[in-house]
Motif scaffolding. Structure first.
Motif, PDB file in Angstrom:
ATOM      1  N   TRP A  50       0.814  -1.212   0.000  1.00  0.00           N
ATOM      2  CA  TRP A  50       0.000   0.000   0.000  1.00  0.00           C
ATOM      3  C   TRP A  50       0.849   1.264   0.000  1.00  0.00           C
ATOM      4  CZ3 TRP A  50      -4.426  -0.912   4.094  1.00  0.00           C
ATOM      5  CH2 TRP A  50      -5.160  -2.037   3.728  1.00  0.00           C
ATOM      6  N   ASN A  51       1.746   1.370   0.964  1.00  0.00           N
ATOM      7  CA  ASN A  51       2.519   2.608   1.096  1.00  0.00           C
ATOM      8  C   ASN A  51       3.403   2.878  -0.121  1.00  0.00           C
ATOM      9  OD1 ASN A  51       2.257   1.560   4.179  1.00  0.00           O
ATOM     10  ND2 ASN A  51       2.129   3.784   4.071  1.00  0.00           N
ATOM     11  N   THR A  52       3.949   1.843  -0.736  1.00  0.00           N
ATOM     12  CA  THR A  52       4.838   2.056  -1.881  1.00  0.00           C
ATOM     13  C   THR A  52       4.084   2.475  -3.141  1.00  0.00           C
ATOM     14  OG1 THR A  52       4.769  -0.282  -2.486  1.00  0.00           O
ATOM     15  CG2 THR A  52       6.572   0.437  -1.034  1.00  0.00           C
ATOM     16  N   ARG A  53       2.767   2.488  -3.068  1.00  0.00           N
ATOM     17  CA  ARG A  53       1.946   2.935  -4.205  1.00  0.00           C
ATOM     18  C   ARG A  53       1.255   4.269  -3.903  1.00  0.00           C
ATOM     19  NH1 ARG A  53       1.018  -2.854  -4.092  1.00  0.00           N
ATOM     20  NH2 ARG A  53       1.958  -3.735  -5.961  1.00  0.00           N
ATOM     21  N   ASP A  54       1.638   4.873  -2.777  1.00  0.00           N
ATOM     22  CA  ASP A  54       0.965   6.086  -2.300  1.00  0.00           C
ATOM     23  C   ASP A  54       1.836   7.317  -2.557  1.00  0.00           C
ATOM     24  OD1 ASP A  54      -0.634   7.935  -0.985  1.00  0.00           O
ATOM     25  OD2 ASP A  54       0.031   7.313   1.009  1.00  0.00           O
ATOM     26  N   GLU A  55       1.379   8.142  -3.477  1.00  0.00           N
ATOM     27  CA  GLU A  55       2.133   9.360  -3.804  1.00  0.00           C
ATOM     28  C   GLU A  55       2.283  10.273  -2.583  1.00  0.00           C
ATOM     29  OE1 GLU A  55       2.085  13.073  -6.992  1.00  0.00           O
ATOM     30  OE2 GLU A  55       0.320  11.780  -6.831  1.00  0.00           O
ATOM     31  N   ALA A  56       1.246  10.363  -1.755  1.00  0.00           N
ATOM     32  CA  ALA A  56       1.287  11.251  -0.585  1.00  0.00           C
ATOM     33  C   ALA A  56       2.394  10.859   0.391  1.00  0.00           C
ATOM     34  CB  ALA A  56      -0.068  11.243   0.130  1.00  0.00           C
TER      35      ALA A  56
END
Length: 133
Positions: A52-58
């Motif tokens: 999840w986090n590695t796909r989150d631009e924010a």
């Protein structure tokens, strides 16, 4: 009191705020994060950070896995621990007070779209964690 180990995946923005607290507390929820929800299993926290986090631009496509120890009431089941720790902002201060010692960072996952961090401490933390693996 007894203690238990919890894990929390975070992105770059939250990690910067944890660094600013000298690894002593989790920051107030970001505008898109209504609930603070740690987990009991490091592999599950790693899965969230990586998927999840590695796909989150924010979060700058970074997924950090944090580990912490907290005081808990005796005889609490694992489910009761998680239910009591999943909290909205008003309970986060109380949760932070239960942390024993410092929040540790056990791993980092880097997404394909990661851009070099503007924060030197984040860059140093990435290098340190990648050299340990």
């Amino acid at each position: 009191m007894k203690t238990t180990t919890l894990y929390r995946p975070v992105g770059e923005k939250e990690m910067v705020l944890i660094l600013e607290s000298n690894f002593k507390k989790f920051p107030p929820r970001l505008e898109w994060q209504p609930i603070f929800y740690p987990v009991l299993d490091e592999s599950y926290a790693s899965e969230i950070a990586e998927k999840w986090n590695t796909r989150d631009e924010a979060g700058n496509y970074l997924g950090f896995v944090t580990q912490l120890q907290i005081n808990i009431l005796p005889r609490m089941s694992e489910q009761e621990i998680i239910m009591s720790c999943g909290c909205r902002q008003k309970k986060l201060d109380k949760f932070n007070q239960a942390i024993i010692g410092s929040i540790e960072v056990t791993n980092v996952f880097i997404g394909n779209d990661f851009r070099k961090s503007e924060n030197t401490e984040i860059e140093n933390l990435i290098l340190k964690l990648k050299n340990e693996t």
